[in-house]
Design a protein around this motif. Structure first.
Motif, mmCIF file in Angstrom:
data_model
loop_
_atom_site.group_PDB
_atom_site.id
_atom_site.type_symbol
_atom_site.label_atom_id
_atom_site.label_comp_id
_atom_site.label_asym_id
_atom_site.label_seq_id
_atom_site.Cartn_x
_atom_site.Cartn_y
_atom_site.Cartn_z
ATOM 1 N N ALA A 155 5.640 8.616 -0.684
ATOM 2 C CA ALA A 155 5.393 10.183 0.074
ATOM 3 C C ALA A 155 4.213 10.264 -0.058
ATOM 4 C CB ALA A 155 5.779 11.132 -1.501
ATOM 5 N N ALA A 156 3.486 9.564 -0.654
ATOM 6 C CA ALA A 156 2.158 9.741 -0.245
ATOM 7 C C ALA A 156 1.700 9.758 1.725
ATOM 8 C CB ALA A 156 0.519 9.016 -1.115
ATOM 9 N N ALA A 157 2.278 8.903 2.499
ATOM 10 C CA ALA A 157 2.363 8.643 3.742
ATOM 11 C C ALA A 157 3.200 9.983 4.505
ATOM 12 C CB ALA A 157 2.190 7.349 4.315
ATOM 13 N N GLY A 158 3.877 10.312 3.736
ATOM 14 C CA GLY A 158 4.473 11.390 4.320
ATOM 15 C C GLY A 158 4.456 12.588 4.483
ATOM 16 N N ASP A 159 5.413 14.206 4.525
ATOM 17 C CA ASP A 159 4.800 14.984 4.678
ATOM 18 C C ASP A 159 4.908 14.971 2.931
ATOM 19 O OD1 ASP A 159 5.605 15.805 6.743
ATOM 20 O OD2 ASP A 159 8.053 16.021 6.795
ATOM 21 N N ASN B 5 1.407 -1.139 -0.205
ATOM 22 C CA ASN B 5 0.069 -0.334 -0.238
ATOM 23 C C ASN B 5 1.233 0.864 0.150
ATOM 24 O OD1 ASN B 5 -2.676 0.921 -0.017
ATOM 25 N ND2 ASN B 5 -2.911 1.626 1.698
ATOM 26 N N THR B 6 1.912 1.065 -0.517
ATOM 27 C CA THR B 6 3.321 2.358 -0.885
ATOM 28 C C THR B 6 2.681 3.018 -2.122
ATOM 29 O OG1 THR B 6 4.594 1.138 1.157
ATOM 30 C CG2 THR B 6 5.353 3.054 -0.670
ATOM 31 N N SER B 7 2.451 3.925 -2.454
ATOM 32 C CA SER B 7 2.730 5.130 -3.485
ATOM 33 C C SER B 7 4.255 5.127 -4.351
ATOM 34 C CB SER B 7 2.343 6.728 -3.028
ATOM 35 O OG SER B 7 3.158 7.448 -2.356
ATOM 36 N N PRO B 8 3.915 4.868 -5.131
ATOM 37 C CA PRO B 8 5.153 5.335 -6.291
ATOM 38 C C PRO B 8 6.545 5.596 -6.235
ATOM 39 C CG PRO B 8 4.041 4.866 -7.574
ATOM 40 C CD PRO B 8 3.222 4.882 -6.476
ATOM 41 N N GLY C 267 -3.546 1.138 -2.380
ATOM 42 C CA GLY C 267 -2.918 -0.062 -3.596
ATOM 43 C C GLY C 267 -3.988 -0.559 -4.469
ATOM 44 N N ALA C 268 -3.212 -1.332 -4.931
ATOM 45 C CA ALA C 268 -4.423 -2.258 -5.945
ATOM 46 C C ALA C 268 -5.100 -2.829 -5.169
ATOM 47 C CB ALA C 268 -3.567 -2.661 -7.438
ATOM 48 N N ALA C 269 -6.829 -3.725 -5.266
ATOM 49 C CA ALA C 269 -7.483 -4.074 -4.792
ATOM 50 C C ALA C 269 -8.649 -4.765 -5.670
ATOM 51 C CB ALA C 269 -7.772 -2.884 -3.167
ATOM 52 N N PRO C 270 -8.174 -5.239 -6.605
ATOM 53 C CA PRO C 270 -9.264 -5.475 -7.583
ATOM 54 C C PRO C 270 -10.116 -7.315 -6.911
ATOM 55 C CG PRO C 270 -7.032 -6.629 -8.579
ATOM 56 C CD PRO C 270 -6.561 -5.828 -7.115
ATOM 57 N N PRO C 271 -10.623 -7.121 -7.375
ATOM 58 C CA PRO C 271 -11.878 -8.874 -6.034
ATOM 59 C C PRO C 271 -10.625 -9.423 -6.853
ATOM 60 C CG PRO C 271 -12.882 -7.271 -7.564
ATOM 61 C CD PRO C 271 -11.734 -6.409 -8.293
ATOM 62 N N GLU C 272 -10.911 -10.961 -6.332
ATOM 63 C CA GLU C 272 -10.390 -11.739 -6.440
ATOM 64 C C GLU C 272 -10.793 -12.571 -8.187
ATOM 65 O OE1 GLU C 272 -8.548 -16.051 -4.179
ATOM 66 O OE2 GLU C 272 -9.331 -14.471 -2.909
ATOM 67 N N GLY C 273 -9.425 -13.228 -8.700
ATOM 68 C CA GLY C 273 -11.027 -14.044 -9.721
ATOM 69 C C GLY C 273 -11.174 -12.712 -11.055
#
Length: 173
Positions: free
Chosen positions: A95-99, A44-47, A118-124
């Motif tokens: 960076a999204a989780a910081g200053d 769940n980290t911004s790139p 972060g990415a979280a599509p339905p399973e399958g």
């Protein structure tokens, strides 16, 4: 189980044409699967993103991540960062989780949070595309506040975007 539906078009092909510029990432390779860091359940980290060649007159940037393949008519907004100062040309991993730089702030994503989801599509489900977009904005501020929906941000971008840099990753659960 896959939700039986057609693949949505690239949503940025449906917008008025603006000049493009370059966005690169050490975390997202264009058209390739996302790293676990960019998956909701695994990091769940911004790139990291870097951009160059924005049009003359750029005063600020808006950075978004959009999944047009979510099983909704409106897709799913994972990240909406506005009012990044015009002199900023990169964001570090996480960076999204910081200053945030300068007067930049998050509007809520479609998960209801202010930050990166972060990415979280339905399973399958089918392969989902995650469009990381840096929008060059002609004004220092987009004119929205932290409670603005991604639709309102997009509406404002329709009138203030000078250029657009696009990079997309994929993910399938």
């Amino acid at each position: 189980m896959s939700l039986d539906r057609p693949v949505h078009p690239n949503p940025y092909d449906l917008l008025p044409t603006v000049p493009s510029f370059t966005v690169t990432s050490t975390d997202v390779m264009d058209g390739q699967p996302l790293k676990n860091d960019q998956v909701a359940a695994a990091g769940n980290t911004s790139p990291q993103l870097s951009w160059s060649g924005a049009p003359e007159g750029t005063q600020s940037y808006t950075v978004t991540c959009f999944d047009p393949d979510a099983p909704t008519p409106s897709g799913f907004w994972h990240w909406v960062l506005v009012d990044v100062p015009g002199e900023v040309t990169s964001l570090d991993t996480g960076a999204a989780a910081g200053d945030l730089p300068g007067s930049a702030f998050h509007c809520r994503n479609d998960g209801g949070a202010h930050g990166f989801m972060g990415a979280a599509p339905p399973e399958g489900d089918q392969v989902h595309r995650y469009f990381f977009v840096v929008h060059a904005v002609k004004d220092k501020t987009l004119g929205v506040d932290t409670d603005a929906s991604p639709a309102v941000v997009s509406f404002n971008l329709a009138f203030k975007t000078l250029g657009r840099a696009i990079l997309h990753g994929t993910y399938q659960h």
